[in-house]
Design a protein around this motif. Structure first.
Motif, PDB file in Angstrom:
ATOM      1  N   HIS A 122      33.762  38.127  27.203  1.00  0.00           N
ATOM      2  CA  HIS A 122      32.751  38.346  28.004  1.00  0.00           C
ATOM      3  C   HIS A 122      33.283  36.997  29.189  1.00  0.00           C
ATOM      4  CE1 HIS A 122      32.554  33.667  25.892  1.00  0.00           C
ATOM      5  NE2 HIS A 122      31.534  33.410  27.096  1.00  0.00           N
ATOM      6  N   ARG A 123      34.121  36.072  29.072  1.00  0.00           N
ATOM      7  CA  ARG A 123      34.980  35.295  30.080  1.00  0.00           C
ATOM      8  C   ARG A 123      35.510  36.079  31.188  1.00  0.00           C
ATOM      9  NH1 ARG A 123      38.985  34.341  26.383  1.00  0.00           N
ATOM     10  NH2 ARG A 123      40.854  35.419  27.597  1.00  0.00           N
ATOM     11  N   ARG A 124      36.224  37.383  31.581  1.00  0.00           N
ATOM     12  CA  ARG A 124      36.478  38.237  32.367  1.00  0.00           C
ATOM     13  C   ARG A 124      34.889  38.183  32.551  1.00  0.00           C
ATOM     14  NH1 ARG A 124      36.460  43.927  32.671  1.00  0.00           N
ATOM     15  NH2 ARG A 124      36.167  43.752  30.238  1.00  0.00           N
ATOM     16  N   LEU A 125      34.618  38.864  32.404  1.00  0.00           N
ATOM     17  CA  LEU A 125      32.668  39.152  33.171  1.00  0.00           C
ATOM     18  C   LEU A 125      32.464  38.391  33.623  1.00  0.00           C
ATOM     19  CD1 LEU A 125      31.438  42.164  29.985  1.00  0.00           C
ATOM     20  CD2 LEU A 125      32.602  42.752  31.789  1.00  0.00           C
ATOM     21  N   LEU A 126      32.560  37.725  33.560  1.00  0.00           N
ATOM     22  CA  LEU A 126      31.837  35.721  33.472  1.00  0.00           C
ATOM     23  C   LEU A 126      32.526  35.802  34.659  1.00  0.00           C
ATOM     24  CD1 LEU A 126      29.713  33.935  34.070  1.00  0.00           C
ATOM     25  CD2 LEU A 126      31.115  32.183  32.647  1.00  0.00           C
ATOM     26  N   ALA A 127      33.782  35.717  35.028  1.00  0.00           N
ATOM     27  CA  ALA A 127      34.674  35.131  36.171  1.00  0.00           C
ATOM     28  C   ALA A 127      34.676  36.714  37.165  1.00  0.00           C
ATOM     29  CB  ALA A 127      35.568  34.577  35.499  1.00  0.00           C
ATOM     30  N   ASN A 128      34.172  37.357  37.076  1.00  0.00           N
ATOM     31  CA  ASN A 128      34.035  39.144  37.919  1.00  0.00           C
ATOM     32  C   ASN A 128      32.686  38.595  38.975  1.00  0.00           C
ATOM     33  OD1 ASN A 128      36.617  39.589  37.517  1.00  0.00           O
ATOM     34  ND2 ASN A 128      35.974  41.572  36.467  1.00  0.00           N
TER      35      ASN A 128
END
Length: 174
Positions: A122-128
């Motif tokens: 999820h951190r990839r999605l959150l960063a984006n």
């Protein structure tokens, strides 16, 4: 400025945030050491419990089945990306996103969680989502997902895409 992502195991051992960076844990269930490695944990942008549980259940089943990439199977099976992005649209997570955007304009922000591979995290999605409205802020994942090999098995001739249902019914070994 940059929004960076990392997993707890890589933080400080391989990837070390600058002293002036904001480092946030973004996990649902933090361990005691999370407080030592981060400025604070922000569970509002962690995956919702039901999504996390569904992902872990499918991932474990795929592992038990010997599948080569259980996280990828779980990610797709539970529609992780669309469900997590819907979670970020809720009132609490939206407020946190706005705060993270403001901070990302002033300094580097690190988003830290458990998964090593950002492709299934999820951190990839959150960063984006954080940088989506910020043209001057970049995203960097540690480790870079393109450097992590996928465990992919070569297709078995018996289960090739050209095999027909009749081949399986007959039990052809040729």
């Amino acid at each position: 400025m940059t929004v960076r992502t990392c997993y707890f195991g890589g933080l400080n051992s391989s990837f070390d945030p600058a002293d002036d960076a904001d480092v946030f844990g973004v996990v649902r269930y933090p361990q005691d050491f999370v407080e030592r490695l981060t400025d604070r944990n922000v569970p509002a942008v962690a995956p919702p419990e039901e999504l996390l549980n569904a992902f872990k259940t499918v991932e474990e089943a795929a592992e038990n089945n010997g599948d080569p990439n259980p996280a990828a199977i779980a990610w797709d099976s539970v529609r992780y990306e669309s469900r997590y992005l819907a979670h970020l649209e809720r009132a609490g997570p939206k407020l946190v996103l706005e705060e993270l955007r403001g901070r990302a304009l002033e300094r580097d922000v690190w988003l830290i969680c458990w998964e090593k591979d950002a492709r299934w995290c999820h951190r990839r999605l959150l960063a984006n989502a954080v940088v989506a409205k910020l043209e001057e802020v970049d995203v960097v994942h540690h480790p870079d997902p393109s450097t992590i090999p996928l465990d992919v098995e070569e297709p078995d001739e018996k289960t090739s895409p050209d095999a027909s249902l009749a081949d399986f019914a007959r039990g052809d070994d040729d």
